[in-house]
Design a protein around this motif. Sequence first.
Motif, PDB file in Angstrom:
ATOM      1  N   THR A  15       0.867  -1.176   0.000  1.00 27.41           N
ATOM      2  CA  THR A  15       0.000   0.000   0.000  1.00 27.41           C
ATOM      3  C   THR A  15       0.899   1.219   0.000  1.00 27.41           C
ATOM      4  OG1 THR A  15      -1.495  -1.242   1.404  1.00 27.41           O
ATOM      5  CG2 THR A  15      -1.918   1.104   1.208  1.00 27.41           C
ATOM      6  N   LEU A  16       0.619   2.195  -0.865  1.00 29.25           N
ATOM      7  CA  LEU A  16       1.475   3.375  -0.852  1.00 29.25           C
ATOM      8  C   LEU A  16       0.680   4.654  -1.052  1.00 29.25           C
ATOM      9  CD1 LEU A  16       3.781   3.445  -4.034  1.00 29.25           C
ATOM     10  CD2 LEU A  16       1.719   2.117  -3.885  1.00 29.25           C
ATOM     11  N   ARG A  56       6.871  12.863   0.384  1.00 31.00           N
ATOM     12  CA  ARG A  56       6.475  12.187  -0.865  1.00 31.00           C
ATOM     13  C   ARG A  56       6.119  10.710  -0.627  1.00 31.00           C
ATOM     14  NH1 ARG A  56       9.785  15.229  -5.670  1.00 31.00           N
ATOM     15  NH2 ARG A  56      11.655  15.035  -4.436  1.00 31.00           N
ATOM     16  N   THR A  57       6.790   9.765  -1.315  1.00 27.74           N
ATOM     17  CA  THR A  57       6.328   8.371  -1.246  1.00 27.74           C
ATOM     18  C   THR A  57       6.420   7.782   0.172  1.00 27.74           C
ATOM     19  OG1 THR A  57       7.313   8.162  -3.434  1.00 27.74           O
ATOM     20  CG2 THR A  57       6.573   6.120  -2.370  1.00 27.74           C
ATOM     21  N   THR A  58       5.312   7.254   0.669  1.00 26.45           N
ATOM     22  CA  THR A  58       5.346   6.454   1.907  1.00 26.45           C
ATOM     23  C   THR A  58       4.641   5.136   1.596  1.00 26.45           C
ATOM     24  OG1 THR A  58       3.294   7.430   2.665  1.00 26.45           O
ATOM     25  CG2 THR A  58       5.300   8.351   3.577  1.00 26.45           C
ATOM     26  N   PHE A  59       5.059   4.076   2.271  1.00 25.29           N
ATOM     27  CA  PHE A  59       4.480   2.775   1.923  1.00 25.29           C
ATOM     28  C   PHE A  59       4.504   1.814   3.093  1.00 25.29           C
ATOM     29  CE2 PHE A  59       8.953   2.896   0.701  1.00 25.29           C
ATOM     30  CZ  PHE A  59       9.461   1.782   1.332  1.00 25.29           C
ATOM     31  N   GLU A  60       3.715   0.773   2.955  1.00 23.70           N
ATOM     32  CA  GLU A  60       3.630  -0.308   3.940  1.00 23.70           C
ATOM     33  C   GLU A  60       3.402  -1.611   3.195  1.00 23.70           C
ATOM     34  OE1 GLU A  60       1.616   1.515   7.940  1.00 23.70           O
ATOM     35  OE2 GLU A  60       0.394   0.152   6.751  1.00 23.70           O
ATOM     36  N   PHE A  61       3.942  -2.678   3.703  1.00 24.78           N
ATOM     37  CA  PHE A  61       3.591  -4.012   3.207  1.00 24.78           C
ATOM     38  C   PHE A  61       2.874  -4.708   4.360  1.00 24.78           C
ATOM     39  CE2 PHE A  61       5.919  -5.123  -0.795  1.00 24.78           C
ATOM     40  CZ  PHE A  61       6.579  -3.918  -0.988  1.00 24.78           C
ATOM     41  N   THR A  62       1.711  -5.255   4.076  1.00 19.57           N
ATOM     42  CA  THR A  62       0.979  -5.982   5.109  1.00 19.57           C
ATOM     43  C   THR A  62       0.749  -7.412   4.640  1.00 19.57           C
ATOM     44  OG1 THR A  62      -1.053  -5.153   4.158  1.00 19.57           O
ATOM     45  CG2 THR A  62      -0.240  -3.988   6.074  1.00 19.57           C
ATOM     46  N   VAL A  63       0.520  -8.289   5.606  1.00 21.17           N
ATOM     47  CA  VAL A  63       0.217  -9.683   5.293  1.00 21.17           C
ATOM     48  C   VAL A  63      -0.948 -10.082   6.172  1.00 21.17           C
ATOM     49  CG1 VAL A  63       1.088 -12.059   5.275  1.00 21.17           C
ATOM     50  CG2 VAL A  63       2.642 -10.170   4.808  1.00 21.17           C
ATOM     51  N   GLU A  64      -1.973 -10.680   5.583  1.00 18.44           N
ATOM     52  CA  GLU A  64      -3.100 -11.149   6.383  1.00 18.44           C
ATOM     53  C   GLU A  64      -2.711 -12.419   7.132  1.00 18.44           C
ATOM     54  OE1 GLU A  64      -5.594  -9.970   7.753  1.00 18.44           O
ATOM     55  OE2 GLU A  64      -5.295  -8.158   6.550  1.00 18.44           O
ATOM     56  N   LEU A 106       6.198  -4.261   7.261  1.00 19.99           N
ATOM     57  CA  LEU A 106       7.296  -3.317   7.057  1.00 19.99           C
ATOM     58  C   LEU A 106       6.735  -1.980   6.597  1.00 19.99           C
ATOM     59  CD1 LEU A 106       8.304  -2.613   3.828  1.00 19.99           C
ATOM     60  CD2 LEU A 106       8.471  -5.075   3.869  1.00 19.99           C
ATOM     61  N   GLY A 107       7.522  -0.954   6.835  1.00 22.06           N
ATOM     62  CA  GLY A 107       7.095   0.374   6.408  1.00 22.06           C
ATOM     63  C   GLY A 107       8.290   1.195   5.986  1.00 22.06           C
ATOM     64  N   GLY A 108       8.008   2.232   5.214  1.00 25.59           N
ATOM     65  CA  GLY A 108       9.113   3.087   4.814  1.00 25.59           C
ATOM     66  C   GLY A 108       8.639   4.241   3.963  1.00 25.59           C
ATOM     67  N   GLY A 109       9.599   4.953   3.429  1.00 25.37           N
ATOM     68  CA  GLY A 109       9.260   6.071   2.573  1.00 25.37           C
ATOM     69  C   GLY A 109      10.443   6.981   2.335  1.00 25.37           C
TER      70      GLY A 109
END
Length: 430
Positions: A175-176, A277-285, A295-298
Motif C-alpha cells: 500500500t502506498l 512524498r512516497t510512503t508505503f507499507e507491506f501488510t500480510v493477512e 514493514l514500512g518506509g518512505g
Amino acid sequence: MSTTLKAVRGTRDLLPPETALWERVERIAREVFARYNFGEIRTPVFEDTQLFARGVGEETDIVAKEMYTWEDRARAQSEKAQSLTLRPENTAGVVRAYIEHKLGDSGLLQKLYYIGPQFRRERPQKGRYRQFYQIGAEIIGPPSSGSESPLRDAEVLEMLATLLDELGIKGWTLTLNSVGSSSDRPRYIAALKEALAPVKDKMCVDCQRRAETNPLRVLDCKHPEDQPIIETLPRIADYLDEASRTHFAQVLAGLDACGVKYTVNPRLVRGLDYYTRTTFEFTVETGLGTQNALLGGGRYDGLSEMLGGPKAPGIGFAIGEDRLILILQAQAGDAAAPKADAYIAPIGEAQNAYALALARELRRAGLTIETGDGSARLKKSFETADKLARNIVLVGEDEAQSGILTVKNFAAGEQTKIPRAELASALKVS
Ligand code: AMP
C-alpha cells in the motif's frame, strides 16, 4: 532464597531451532541486498537523544512515549553528562553516519542496509516487543546522484517484492501514498487543521491533541469511532503540487512496468515525521490482528538537513524481523527441526578419540555431525541419535580396526557397512 531472574518484560531469548529461521531470513536478505548493490552499515545501538528528538520528531509516539533514555553520568571532570537513548529505529542513525563521514562527498548514491535490534517501550503483545529486530535499507545521496528520482522509489519497492517472494512470504499487499513535499505539506496541514477544528472535540483524546500539534497523525488513528470523521477530512492527493504528482505517477509507472501489484491509500501517513512524498507499507493477512504491518518506509528528502547535514534526499524501509518470522512460521505450519547428517556413537570410551577424528573428517567434508560418548549404553545412543540425526554411525573396536563403519539410516530402517573413505559421500545422499 534468591529469586530467579527472567528476561525483562517485552524482551525475549531466541533459541534454536527457531534461530535457524532467523539465520535463513538474514542470509536471504543479505543475498538480495547484494544483488541490488547495497552494502552493510552498522551503527551504535545508542545515540545522543537529540538525534531522535530532531530526526524522528518530538511529537511522534516513539519520541514522546516510547524511548529508553537515560542521563549518562560523566566519568571525569573533562566529560559532560549526556542524555543518551537506545535507538528506536535506525534511519536517523544511518543519516547521522552519512553526515558524519561525509558520504555525500563521493557524489555517488549511498545504498546501505542494516540488520539489528531496536528498542521501544510499547505495550508488549504477540508481534510487539520492547527489543525487536529490523532489517532495513536506505538509498541516500546528493540530488546530483539521482537520489530524488522516482526510479529509486520504484526500485526499492521492487526489491522488497523480490525479497518477500524469495523468503516465501505469501499474500503480501503493498500500500502506498504520497504525503507531498515540504512545500505541499504546510498547505495540507493548514487545511487539515481547519477541517479538524469544528470536529476534533468528538474525537479520541490523542486526536484532540494531535489536531493541534501534529494533525497529519490524526489520519493514523486506529480508533473505530474516529474513522467516519477521518473519512471526511481533506485528502493529501488534492494538495500535491505538479512536481509531487508527477513524481508519484512515475513511481507507480515503474511498479507497473515491473508487474509489482499495489494499492494507493490516500490515508497512509505513517508514524514518523521525517517522511516526504512516497510512503508505503507491506501488510500480510495473518492471525496477527492489528499488528499485520510487516514493514514500512518512505522518502525523507529533508532529514539530512534537519540533522544539520547537506541536502541529501533519500528513501528507505524497515522490516519488522520478529513479525516476518511469525508470519513465516504461521504460513509454514510446524516445520520439523533440521537434523544433523549423522550421530557418531563410540562403543566404549576407548573409541572416543577415533570417533572425534572421524567427526572432524566428516565435518571438514561439509556434513553436520553430532558425537556421543563411549560410556553411553547402545540403546540410549540410538534414542539420542534418532532425535538429532538422520543416521547413526557406530564405532566399536571392530569398526575402528577395520575402518568399515556400521551405519543405520533411520528413515530407511536399514543398517549397512561403509568403508571410512566412502562415508562422507554416502551420508550426503542418505
Ligand atoms: P516503523 O519503524 O515504526 O516504521 O516500523 C517498521 C516495522 O517494524 C513495522 O512494520 C513492524 O513490523 C516493526 N515494528 C515496529 N515496532 C515494533 C515492535 N515494538 N515490535 C516488533 N516489531 C515492531
